[in-house]
Design an enzyme around this catalytic site. Structure first.
Site, PDB file in Angstrom:
ATOM      1  CE1 TYR A 155      -3.726   2.431   0.472  1.00  0.00           C
ATOM      2  CE2 TYR A 155      -2.545   3.244   2.393  1.00  0.00           C
ATOM      3  CZ  TYR A 155      -3.562   3.380   1.471  1.00  0.00           C
ATOM      4  OH  TYR A 155      -4.419   4.452   1.547  1.00  0.00           O
ATOM      5  CG  ASP A 250       5.824   3.750   1.013  1.00  0.00           C
ATOM      6  OD1 ASP A 250       6.042   4.463   2.020  1.00  0.00           O
ATOM      7  OD2 ASP A 250       4.686   3.562   0.537  1.00  0.00           O
ATOM      8  CE  LYS A 283       0.480   4.738   8.317  1.00  0.00           C
ATOM      9  NZ  LYS A 283       0.624   4.268   6.943  1.00  0.00           N
TER      10      LYS A 283
HETATM   11  C1  LIG Z   1       0.034   4.669   5.543  1.00  0.00           C
HETATM   12  C2  LIG Z   1       0.864   4.420   4.345  1.00  0.00           C
HETATM   13  C3  LIG Z   1       0.846   5.292   3.225  1.00  0.00           C
HETATM   14  C4  LIG Z   1      -0.144   6.418   3.095  1.00  0.00           C
HETATM   15  O1  LIG Z   1       0.020   7.401   4.057  1.00  0.00           O
HETATM   16  P1  LIG Z   1      -1.227   8.382   4.376  1.00  0.00           P
HETATM   17  O2  LIG Z   1      -0.638   9.380   5.331  1.00  0.00           O
HETATM   18  O3  LIG Z   1      -2.304   7.523   4.971  1.00  0.00           O
HETATM   19  O4  LIG Z   1      -1.642   8.991   3.094  1.00  0.00           O
HETATM   20  C5  LIG Z   1       1.761   5.073   2.213  1.00  0.00           C
HETATM   21  N1  LIG Z   1       2.635   4.053   2.263  1.00  0.00           N
HETATM   22  C6  LIG Z   1       2.667   3.197   3.305  1.00  0.00           C
HETATM   23  C7  LIG Z   1       3.682   2.095   3.321  1.00  0.00           C
HETATM   24  C8  LIG Z   1       1.781   3.334   4.369  1.00  0.00           C
HETATM   25  O5  LIG Z   1       1.786   2.440   5.370  1.00  0.00           O
END
Ligand SMILES: *Cc1c(COP(=O)(O)O)cnc(C)c1O
Length: 448
Positions: A155, A250, A283
């Protein structure tokens, strides 16, 4: 004159009904609707340390941690004080602040491991979605190519091109992608099985000279934990570079959670020599405020506006309150914090396994550093197909049994459990003592 209602909802059900009337599904992010576990979603009014309270006044030991940001515990006094101080100086200026450079320095410093800098420069944005969206545009701008490789079950937020076969809420809801994404945009994303080197080689062979970047979660954590097999990230960097493509790592979820320098830091401490081209953060970097970022080598990052041709902007980017929370959180997150989180996660994970073992429930706990997740199946899990082949229908009973005993779990079996440095012995003991009854509920659950 508009009327302000002073009515306070007194039950979670009343709060949910009120919200459903005016907010789609009653929520501002789908997983909060509890679609995969059923029952009434929690309406939270307060959080402190390892605990949250709902509108009814029920107290829970929390394993959601705002999906990761609350690394040092909810409402840490130093973080709250930093935000209050910043707020007193003004909420947003539409101009740069010295604190933005300070946060960039802190991040670059933390991403310097064994004398090697992971990133040279950092651009701040407000959400992880924006960070990965910008990273993809930057990779395309730098390479002059269009195609992106992503992995099934990873994701990267909800931008159009990255929703294909994503995990997180989509793993639970089983939506293949999303309505509203034009087919020509979806066609720019190649979705491959995770940990599959042959698939990566085949994609580069089939689309020679057309792939701008591979985007990968540093360690998959949105379809349950899908750790990279040893050497897989290094393989991705080497293969992408051999074909003139970039790697976007990511670390929105793993960054500053699994170690001082995120997942890359863990691998580097173990002797890995690879470097990603672009890294995304979110986060934990905002400590609970809307803040995210992307970093990379100077020659790549300087392709962003105003220096370069790749456009990106944000009215609230680098917001002073969010930056204050980020700096305070990262300054608090020292080695002792990671030791505490690692310890809490290890105890809870092994107790979880024991409880399920005692009830004869088939299960596997997948780990990536201090992150772990539960799956109701046997054997190890290396990709999205394996993660989905499980008795997920056992989870609602397990979830509600924990909730009844005052433990708030992620409302989906496909999410990681988030421990924090505030999970002290009392909080851990509370979780551990609730596990046997929940394991029994999972054992007795019936397939709908
Ligand atoms: C949570 C998440 C996102 C998206 O971040 P948001 O602040 O919810 O838009 C992107 N990549 C990863 C790996 C995530 O866990």
């Amino acid at each position: 004159m508009t009327t302000v209602t002073n009515e306070t909802a007194v039950t979670n059900e009343q709060a949910a009904a009120r919200a459903r009337a005016v907010i789609p599904g009653g929520v501002n992010s789908p997983v909060r609707a509890f679609a995969s576990v059923g029952g009434t979603p929690l309406a939270i009014t307060r959080a402190q340390g390892a605990r949250v309270w709902d509108v009814e006044g029920n107290e829970y030991v929390d394993l959601v941690a705002s999906w990761g940001p609350a690394l040092v515990g909810h409402a840490h006094p130093e973080v709250v004080a930093a935000v209050q101080q910043a707020a007193a100086q003004g909420l947003s200026f539409g101009a740069s602040t010295p604190a933005e450079a300070e946060l960039a320095e802190v991040v670059i410093d933390r991403l310097t491991v064994n004398g090697v800098r992971g990133i040279d420069k950092l651009r701040l944005v407000s959400t992880g979605t924006e960070a990965t969206m910008t990273a993809v545009r930057l990779a395309r701008g730098v390479t002059g190519r269009d195609l992106i490789i992503k992995f099934a079950g990873h994701y990267h937020g909800h931008s159009d091109g990255l929703l294909a076969d994503a995990g997180s809420g989509l793993a639970t809801l089983a939506i293949p992608g999303s309505a509203g994404v034009p087919a020509p945009i979806a066609a720019q994303t190649l979705v491959l099985p995770y940990n599959d080197r042959d698939a990566v080689h085949a994609a580069f062979a089939a689309h020679a000279g057309k792939i701008a970047a591979i985007i990968t979660e540093a360690a998959g954590a949105n379809a349950g934990i899908l750790a990279p097999e040893p050497g897989f990230n290094e393989f991705l960097v080497a293969t992408a570079h051999a074909h003139g493509a970039l790697v976007i790592l990511d670390e929105v979820l793993t960054g500053f959670r699994v170690s001082t320098a995120g997942w890359w830091g863990l691998e580097r401490t173990d002797g890995a020599i690879w470097r990603p081209d672009i890294v995304t953060f979110g986060k934990v970097i905002g400590g609970g405020m809307p803040l995210a970022g992307l970093g990379g080598r100077a020659e790549i990052m300087d392709q962003l506006a105003p220096l370069g041709p790749v456009y990106q902007a944000g009215t609230l980017s680098g917001n002073p309150l969010a930056v204050a929370a980020g700096i305070a959180t990262l300054r608090l997150a020292d080695a002792a914090v990671y030791e505490r989180v690692d310890h809490a996660a290890a105890v809870v994970a092994s107790s979880l396994s024991e409880a399920l073992e005692d009830e004869g429930v088939e299960h596997v706990i997948s780990h990536a550093g201090n992150l772990f997740s539960l799956a109701f199946r046997s054997g190890s899990i290396t990709n999205y197909d394996e993660a989905r082949e499980q008795e997920a229908w056992r989870y609602p009973a397990f979830f509600h049994a924990m909730r009844e005993q005052g433990v708030s779990l992620p409302p989906s079996v496909f999410e990681a459990w988030f421990l924090t440095a505030a999970h002290d012995d009392a909080a851990i003991e509370h979780i551990v003592s609730a596990l046997p009854a929940a394991a029994r509920a999972a054992a007795e659950a019936e397939h709908a």
